[in-house]
Design a protein around this motif. Structure first.
Motif, short mmCIF file in Angstrom:
data_model
loop_
_atom_site.label_atom_id
_atom_site.label_comp_id
_atom_site.label_asym_id
_atom_site.label_seq_id
_atom_site.Cartn_x
_atom_site.Cartn_y
_atom_site.Cartn_z
N ASP A 104 0.82 -1.20 0.00
CA ASP A 104 0.00 0.00 0.00
C ASP A 104 0.86 1.26 0.00
O ASP A 104 2.02 1.24 0.39
CB ASP A 104 -0.92 0.02 1.24
CG ASP A 104 -1.89 -1.14 1.25
OD1 ASP A 104 -2.80 -1.15 0.40
OD2 ASP A 104 -1.73 -2.05 2.09
N ARG A 105 0.21 2.36 -0.42
CA ARG A 105 0.87 3.67 -0.44
C ARG A 105 0.08 4.63 0.44
O ARG A 105 -1.15 4.68 0.38
CB ARG A 105 0.94 4.20 -1.86
CG ARG A 105 1.69 5.54 -1.97
CD ARG A 105 1.75 6.01 -3.40
NE ARG A 105 0.46 6.49 -3.88
CZ ARG A 105 0.22 6.79 -5.16
NH1 ARG A 105 1.16 6.62 -6.07
NH2 ARG A 105 -0.97 7.23 -5.52
N PHE A 106 0.80 5.39 1.25
CA PHE A 106 0.18 6.37 2.14
C PHE A 106 0.94 7.69 2.00
O PHE A 106 2.17 7.71 1.97
CB PHE A 106 0.25 5.91 3.60
CG PHE A 106 -0.36 4.55 3.84
CD1 PHE A 106 -1.70 4.41 4.13
CD2 PHE A 106 0.43 3.40 3.77
CE1 PHE A 106 -2.27 3.16 4.35
CE2 PHE A 106 -0.11 2.15 3.99
CZ PHE A 106 -1.47 2.02 4.28
N VAL A 107 0.19 8.77 1.94
CA VAL A 107 0.80 10.11 1.89
C VAL A 107 0.28 10.91 3.08
O VAL A 107 -0.93 11.07 3.27
CB VAL A 107 0.46 10.84 0.58
CG1 VAL A 107 1.09 12.24 0.58
CG2 VAL A 107 0.94 10.04 -0.63
N CYS A 154 7.33 15.13 -2.57
CA CYS A 154 7.21 14.35 -1.33
C CYS A 154 8.59 13.85 -0.92
O CYS A 154 9.48 13.68 -1.76
CB CYS A 154 6.31 13.13 -1.52
SG CYS A 154 4.56 13.45 -1.67
N PHE A 155 8.75 13.60 0.38
CA PHE A 155 9.88 12.82 0.85
C PHE A 155 9.42 11.37 0.76
O PHE A 155 8.45 10.98 1.41
CB PHE A 155 10.25 13.18 2.28
CG PHE A 155 11.50 12.48 2.77
CD1 PHE A 155 12.75 13.05 2.59
CD2 PHE A 155 11.41 11.25 3.42
CE1 PHE A 155 13.89 12.41 3.04
CE2 PHE A 155 12.55 10.61 3.88
CZ PHE A 155 13.80 11.19 3.68
N ASN A 156 10.09 10.57 -0.06
CA ASN A 156 9.60 9.23 -0.39
C ASN A 156 10.35 8.14 0.37
O ASN A 156 11.59 8.09 0.34
CB ASN A 156 9.73 8.99 -1.89
CG ASN A 156 8.75 9.81 -2.69
OD1 ASN A 156 7.59 9.45 -2.85
ND2 ASN A 156 9.22 10.96 -3.20
N ILE A 157 9.58 7.27 1.03
CA ILE A 157 10.13 6.18 1.81
C ILE A 157 9.55 4.86 1.32
O ILE A 157 8.33 4.73 1.12
CB ILE A 157 9.82 6.32 3.31
CG1 ILE A 157 10.48 7.58 3.89
CG2 ILE A 157 10.28 5.09 4.09
CD1 ILE A 157 10.15 7.81 5.35
N LEU A 158 10.41 3.87 1.11
CA LEU A 158 9.98 2.50 0.88
C LEU A 158 10.28 1.71 2.15
O LEU A 158 11.44 1.60 2.55
CB LEU A 158 10.72 1.89 -0.32
CG LEU A 158 10.49 0.40 -0.58
CD1 LEU A 158 9.02 0.10 -0.84
CD2 LEU A 158 11.36 -0.09 -1.74
N CYS A 172 5.60 10.45 1.50
CA CYS A 172 4.95 9.32 0.84
C CYS A 172 5.64 8.04 1.32
O CYS A 172 6.87 7.92 1.24
CB CYS A 172 5.07 9.44 -0.68
SG CYS A 172 4.49 7.98 -1.57
N ILE A 173 4.84 7.10 1.81
CA ILE A 173 5.38 5.84 2.34
C ILE A 173 4.76 4.67 1.58
O ILE A 173 3.54 4.50 1.57
CB ILE A 173 5.10 5.69 3.84
CG1 ILE A 173 5.68 6.88 4.61
CG2 ILE A 173 5.70 4.38 4.37
CD1 ILE A 173 5.14 7.03 6.00
#
Length: 226
Positions: free
Chosen positions: A131-134, A170-174, A143-144
């Protein structure tokens, strides 16, 4: 925006031994240190078993519910979610949000309820599978992509199907819970993920996993920040 990371708690580890309460003390201490964060990430292995004992689950519910009641949301909003949240999950956002994935210790057969999913059903956190969450606070967005653990031999193909892509502005995190070669080697499951086949463009790739040493009564935890 402040983010806290709490992982590999292994609640239930050492059951019926002199150290059985240690994981719960660790959870309480970690939450106390994370109380000033806007968002808490839990990248898997909250529990030590896919079938936690009732006493383990009750202790976990008490600690998390006490934290949720005491600490309210301080302005962070969930502005986008790839999954439809249940009403009780939406109430989590009124408190300090906790976003979690499941680790290898919690992995269950298809169509069976994962214990982390049960914590979501109790209104204590948001559970991400693929899933993706902002989230947003004061104009800043994060954004995770949440990717719960799969058997190591399938990790590369499943992550490829998930196809996480960083969002602009966004600051993007996986966030995942997998072995990443060459940092972690397991004689049990060889890693199919390595630095060369990880998704690109992320500001942070957060992967935490542990290896049990059968000859030693302890756990070794590894954190990989890419």
């Amino acid at each position: 925006m402040k983010i806290a990371v709490i992982s590999d708690l292994h609640l239930g580890f050492g059951y019926n031994t002199e150290i059985e309460n240690d994981p719960f003390f660790n959870l309480e201490e970690a939450l106390e240190k994370a109380k000033d964060a806007d968002l808490i990430l839990m990248p898997g292995d909250i529990f030590d078993s896919k079938n936690p004992k009732t006493s383990t689950f009750i202790k976990t519910l008490k600690i998390l519910s006490d934290f949720v009641v005491k600490h309210k949301n301080e302005g962070i909003r969930l502005v986008e979610s790839s999954k439809d949240l249940h009403e009780i999950s939406k109430r989590v956002l009124e408190s300090k949000p906790i976003l979690a994935i499941s680790g290898n210790h919690e992995r269950r057969a298809r169509d069976e309820t994962n214990p982390v999913e049960a914590l979501e059903a109790a209104g204590l956190l948001i559970y991400g599978v693929k899933d993706r969450f902002v989230f947003e606070k004061d104009g800043e967005r994060i954004c995770i992509y949440a990717f719960s653990n799969v058997p190591e031999r399938f990790a590369y193909e499943e992550l490829k199907k998930f196809n996480p892509k960083p969002l602009p502005n966004c600051f993007n995190i996986l966030m995942l819970h997998q072995n990443i070669d060459p940092y972690v080697y397991s004689p049990i499951e060889a890693s199919s993920l390595n630095l060369n086949n990880l998704p690109t463009g992320f500001d942070l790739i957060l992967s935490l996993i542990h290896i049990s040493e059968p000859t030693r009564p302890r756990l070794i935890s590894y954190a990989v920040f890419c």
